[in-house]
Design a protein around this motif. Structure first.
Motif, mmCIF file in Angstrom:
data_model
loop_
_atom_site.group_PDB
_atom_site.id
_atom_site.type_symbol
_atom_site.label_atom_id
_atom_site.label_comp_id
_atom_site.label_asym_id
_atom_site.label_seq_id
_atom_site.Cartn_x
_atom_site.Cartn_y
_atom_site.Cartn_z
ATOM 1 N N CYS A 52 31.733 42.159 38.954
ATOM 2 C CA CYS A 52 32.026 42.857 40.199
ATOM 3 C C CYS A 52 30.728 43.124 40.960
ATOM 4 C CB CYS A 52 32.735 44.179 39.899
ATOM 5 S SG CYS A 52 33.052 45.180 41.377
ATOM 6 N N CYS A 93 42.421 42.467 40.746
ATOM 7 C CA CYS A 93 41.833 42.812 39.454
ATOM 8 C C CYS A 93 42.891 43.451 38.559
ATOM 9 C CB CYS A 93 40.654 43.757 39.647
ATOM 10 S SG CYS A 93 39.393 43.101 40.766
ATOM 11 N N GLU A 119 35.714 41.241 38.565
ATOM 12 C CA GLU A 119 36.618 41.094 39.700
ATOM 13 C C GLU A 119 37.392 39.784 39.587
ATOM 14 O OE1 GLU A 119 34.929 40.572 43.547
ATOM 15 O OE2 GLU A 119 33.763 38.821 42.972
ATOM 16 N N PRO A 174 41.279 41.172 46.619
ATOM 17 C CA PRO A 174 41.081 41.469 45.202
ATOM 18 C C PRO A 174 42.412 41.500 44.450
ATOM 19 C CG PRO A 174 39.813 42.976 46.568
ATOM 20 C CD PRO A 174 40.736 42.232 47.491
#
Length: 246
Positions: free
Chosen positions: A18, A62, A26, A60
């Motif tokens: 990340c 995640c 990430e 994103p």
């Protein structure tokens, strides 16, 4: 009879370190922006938190973290505070131009200085001129480079001190990437000034929002975004106003 709009195919990247929160990884979900409906798709995805990079829209995804939150400024209700008014007055001499998305050596030179001073060792640190040209010129949507220059002499343009790659969406301006003179003794607060200019441009164009990308609580490099109130963040239930200092 073929459908006029085909649902896009989405893909997920492999986990990577990340860039905002140390010790975390990430992952992104992304899709290609192509064909005659690329702009409409980009507009729709932008409203649910996607960002554009060249001909790709991403956000994103995640598995164990939701720290990255999409944020946008509510243009109509924005009122600059005393510090922001002072900044606008200080930089009132700048010449601002809206340019077609075409990279220049002058832009790239400023970008290199900015990255070296503000983001050394970052993900864009090794970007070369061709990489920068791809970032600016590979766009399937309505994109411009907005340049900020010091006053010139005669017919000669002044020195470039800021630039922003900007998309115009149906409901706002999306600031894809901005860079500027990193020496605060020369031009202090240029990053904030560029945002203020985009708010003015959106208001004049009748667009309700300026999209700033992602905000991460606890990331010092992201805190400047919440100085532009009122600001909204995207939650599971939709866009909601917030003030992290309230």
């Amino acid at each position: 009879m073929s459908a006029p709009f085909r649902f896009p195919r989405f893909f997920v990247t492999s986990p990577a370190p990340c860039p905002y929160l140390p010790g975390r990884t990430e992952r992104k979900v992304f899709t290609e922006l192509s064909g005659p409906h690329a702009a409409e798709l980009n507009d729709a995805l932008g409203r649910i938190g996607f960002r554009r990079s060249q001909s790709v829209a991403y956000r994103p995804s995640c598995t164990d973290c939701q720290a990255c939150v999409s944020v946008r400024i509510v243009v109509e209700d924005f009122r600059p505070n005393a510090t922001q008014r002072k900044l606008l007055k200080r930089h009132a001499d700048l010449d601002v131009s809206v340019c077609r998305p075409w990279s220049t050596a002058e832009q790239f030179t400023l970008l290199r200085r900015y990255l070296a001073a503000r983001h050394p060792g970052g993900g864009m640190a090794d970007m070369d001129a061709m990489d920068y040209a791809d970032m600016v010129e590979q766009t399937p949507v309505d994109t411009h480079v907005i340049e900020y220059r010091e006053p010139g002499e005669g017919d000669r343009p002044g020195r470039l001190v800021g630039a922003c790659l900007t998309d115009r969406q149906v409901d706002g301006l999306s600031m894809i990437y901005s860079f500027y003179e990193p020496d605060v003794a020369v031009r202090p607060g240029m990053g904030n000034l560029i945002i203020l200019d985009h708010i003015t441009r959106a208001l004049q164009a009748g667009l309700p929002y300026v999209y700033l990308g992602y905000w991460v609580a606890g990331s010092r490099s992201m805190q400047y975004k919440t100085r532009f109130q009122p600001i909204e963040r995207l939650l599971p239930g939709g866009w909601r106003r917030f003030d992290p200092d309230a």
